[in-house]
Write a protein that holds these residues in place. Structure first.
Motif, mmCIF file in Angstrom:
data_model
loop_
_atom_site.group_PDB
_atom_site.id
_atom_site.type_symbol
_atom_site.label_atom_id
_atom_site.label_comp_id
_atom_site.label_asym_id
_atom_site.label_seq_id
_atom_site.Cartn_x
_atom_site.Cartn_y
_atom_site.Cartn_z
ATOM 1 N N VAL A 244 27.390 43.437 41.679
ATOM 2 C CA VAL A 244 28.262 44.157 42.616
ATOM 3 C C VAL A 244 29.731 43.884 42.277
ATOM 4 N N LEU A 245 30.062 42.634 41.983
ATOM 5 C CA LEU A 245 31.435 42.288 41.626
ATOM 6 C C LEU A 245 31.859 42.962 40.322
ATOM 7 N N ALA A 246 30.947 43.070 39.358
ATOM 8 C CA ALA A 246 31.266 43.753 38.100
ATOM 9 C C ALA A 246 31.549 45.230 38.333
ATOM 10 N N VAL A 247 30.795 45.853 39.219
ATOM 11 C CA VAL A 247 31.045 47.260 39.565
ATOM 12 C C VAL A 247 32.423 47.391 40.214
ATOM 13 N N CYS A 248 32.757 46.480 41.115
ATOM 14 C CA CYS A 248 34.087 46.486 41.748
ATOM 15 C C CYS A 248 35.184 46.283 40.702
ATOM 16 N N LEU A 249 34.948 45.389 39.751
ATOM 17 C CA LEU A 249 35.915 45.130 38.683
ATOM 18 C C LEU A 249 36.204 46.413 37.905
ATOM 19 N N ILE A 250 35.166 47.141 37.537
ATOM 20 C CA ILE A 250 35.348 48.392 36.792
ATOM 21 C C ILE A 250 36.113 49.410 37.639
ATOM 22 N N ALA A 251 35.753 49.526 38.911
ATOM 23 C CA ALA A 251 36.447 50.469 39.795
ATOM 24 C C ALA A 251 37.925 50.116 39.927
ATOM 25 N N VAL A 252 38.245 48.855 40.084
ATOM 26 C CA VAL A 252 39.642 48.431 40.225
ATOM 27 C C VAL A 252 40.406 48.666 38.928
ATOM 28 N N PHE B 33 49.266 30.202 42.226
ATOM 29 C CA PHE B 33 49.444 30.712 40.872
ATOM 30 C C PHE B 33 49.660 32.225 40.920
ATOM 31 N N GLY B 34 48.903 32.914 41.742
ATOM 32 C CA GLY B 34 49.055 34.361 41.908
ATOM 33 C C GLY B 34 50.434 34.721 42.420
ATOM 34 N N GLY B 35 50.945 33.935 43.350
ATOM 35 C CA GLY B 35 52.286 34.181 43.862
ATOM 36 C C GLY B 35 53.341 34.081 42.781
ATOM 37 N N ALA B 36 53.165 33.116 41.885
ATOM 38 C CA ALA B 36 54.116 32.965 40.778
ATOM 39 C C ALA B 36 53.975 34.104 39.768
ATOM 40 N N LEU B 37 52.755 34.558 39.538
ATOM 41 C CA LEU B 37 52.511 35.594 38.531
ATOM 42 C C LEU B 37 52.794 37.011 39.011
ATOM 43 N N ALA B 38 52.724 37.243 40.308
ATOM 44 C CA ALA B 38 52.806 38.609 40.851
ATOM 45 C C ALA B 38 54.128 39.300 40.569
ATOM 46 N N THR B 39 55.166 38.552 40.242
ATOM 47 C CA THR B 39 56.437 39.196 39.910
ATOM 48 C C THR B 39 56.439 39.730 38.479
ATOM 49 N N TRP B 40 55.516 39.236 37.636
ATOM 50 C CA TRP B 40 55.462 39.670 36.243
ATOM 51 C C TRP B 40 54.229 40.498 35.908
ATOM 52 N N ILE B 41 53.160 40.314 36.654
ATOM 53 C CA ILE B 41 51.895 40.994 36.351
ATOM 54 C C ILE B 41 51.519 41.869 37.538
ATOM 55 N N ASP B 42 51.133 43.103 37.259
ATOM 56 C CA ASP B 42 50.687 44.028 38.299
ATOM 57 C C ASP B 42 49.542 43.382 39.079
ATOM 58 N N PRO B 43 49.639 43.318 40.401
ATOM 59 C CA PRO B 43 48.568 42.705 41.204
ATOM 60 C C PRO B 43 47.191 43.331 40.966
ATOM 61 N N LYS B 44 47.152 44.574 40.519
ATOM 62 C CA LYS B 44 45.872 45.195 40.177
ATOM 63 C C LYS B 44 45.173 44.377 39.100
ATOM 64 N N TRP B 45 45.929 43.933 38.083
ATOM 65 C CA TRP B 45 45.335 43.166 36.991
ATOM 66 C C TRP B 45 45.034 41.742 37.417
ATOM 67 N N LEU B 46 45.783 41.234 38.383
ATOM 68 C CA LEU B 46 45.418 39.932 38.961
ATOM 69 C C LEU B 46 44.082 40.053 39.691
ATOM 70 N N LEU B 47 43.883 41.178 40.385
ATOM 71 C CA LEU B 47 42.614 41.417 41.067
ATOM 72 C C LEU B 47 41.476 41.543 40.057
ATOM 73 N N VAL B 48 41.706 42.249 38.967
ATOM 74 C CA VAL B 48 40.684 42.366 37.918
ATOM 75 C C VAL B 48 40.325 40.976 37.391
ATOM 76 N N SER B 49 41.330 40.144 37.146
ATOM 77 C CA SER B 49 41.048 38.796 36.643
ATOM 78 C C SER B 49 40.286 37.973 37.680
ATOM 79 N N GLY B 50 40.621 38.150 38.951
ATOM 80 C CA GLY B 50 39.900 37.454 40.009
ATOM 81 C C GLY B 50 38.445 37.896 40.094
ATOM 82 N N LEU B 51 38.221 39.193 39.988
ATOM 83 C CA LEU B 51 36.843 39.699 40.015
ATOM 84 C C LEU B 51 36.053 39.202 38.810
ATOM 85 N N LEU B 52 36.695 39.146 37.649
ATOM 86 C CA LEU B 52 36.031 38.609 36.469
ATOM 87 C C LEU B 52 35.669 37.133 36.687
#
Length: 164
Positions: free
Chosen positions: A138-146, A29-48
Motif C-alpha cells: 500500500v505504501l509503495a502504491v502511495c509512493l508512486i502516486a505521490v 531534518f525535514g525542517g532543515a531540508l524543506a527550504t532546498w528540497i520540494d516537500p513532495k520529494w521529502l514525502l517520496v523519501s519518507g514513503l520509501l
C-alpha cells in the motif's frame, strides 16, 4: 511480533525506542531540508523509508532487519507526517491550513482500525508477516502516486465587497 520471531523483548523495545528517536530527528531534518528540497520529494523519501521499514519488520529476526526497521520506518513515519503538513500548506495556503489539517487528521483516524485488523489477520493466518508486507505494498502504491502528483490548480478567490 519480534518476540514471536525469537527476538529478545529488550531488543524489540530498544528498536521501538530507536524508531521513536529517528522519527523525531527526521522531522527536524525535514525542517532543515524543506527550504532546498520540494516537500513532495521529502514525502517520496519518507514513503520509501516506510516501505523498507515494513518489509524489514515483516522478517525482523536478526539485528540487520531490526536496524533497517528502526531506521526506515522511523525516518519514513516522521518525514511523511512533516512533509504532508508542508505540502498541504504549500498547495492550499496558510489560510486554508486549519481546514486541510483538520481533514487530514480526521482521515488518518482510520488508522485506528490497523491494530484490530492486523491482530485479526495474525490470529487467522499465523503471524504479522503478511500484514507488514501488505502495508509495504500500500505504501509503495502511495509512493508512486505521490511521485506523479502535481500541485492543484486553484481558482483565484475574489473577496471584494462587490462580489455578492
Amino acid at each position: 511480533h519480534m518476540g514471536n520471531l525469537g527476538v529478545a523483548i529488550s531488543v524489540a523495545a530498544g528498536a521501538l525506542s530507536a524508531h521513536a528517536l529517528i522519527n523525531a530527528l527526521s522531522r527536524a531534518f525535514g525542517g532543515a531540508l524543506a527550504t532546498w528540497i520540494d516537500p513532495k520529494w521529502l514525502l517520496v523519501s519518507g514513503l520509501l523509508g516506510e516501505v523498507i521499514g515494513m518489509l524489514a519488520l515483516a522478517s525482523a529476526d536478526n539485528m540487520t532487519t531490526i536496524v533497517l526497521f528502526a531506521i526506515g520506518e522511523g525516518y519514513g513515519f516522521g518525514m511523511c507526517i512533516f512533509s504532508t503538513t508542508i505540502l498541504l500548506v504549500n498547495y492550499y495556503g496558510p489560510r486554508e491550513a486549519p481546514k486541510t489539517m483538520g481533514t487530514m487528521y480526521l482521515i488518518t483516524t482510520i488508522a485506528m482500525l490497523g491494530p484490530f485488523l492486523g491482530g485479526y489477520v495474525a490470529d487467522n493466518f499465523g503471524g504479522f508477516e503478511s500484514v507488514f508486507r501488505s502495508y509495504a505494498v500500500v505504501l509503495a502504491v502511495c509512493l508512486i502516486a505521490v511521485a506523479f502528483m502535481k500541485p492543484p490548480l486553484l481558482r483565484q478567490r475574489d473577496d471584494s465587497p462587490d462580489n455578492g
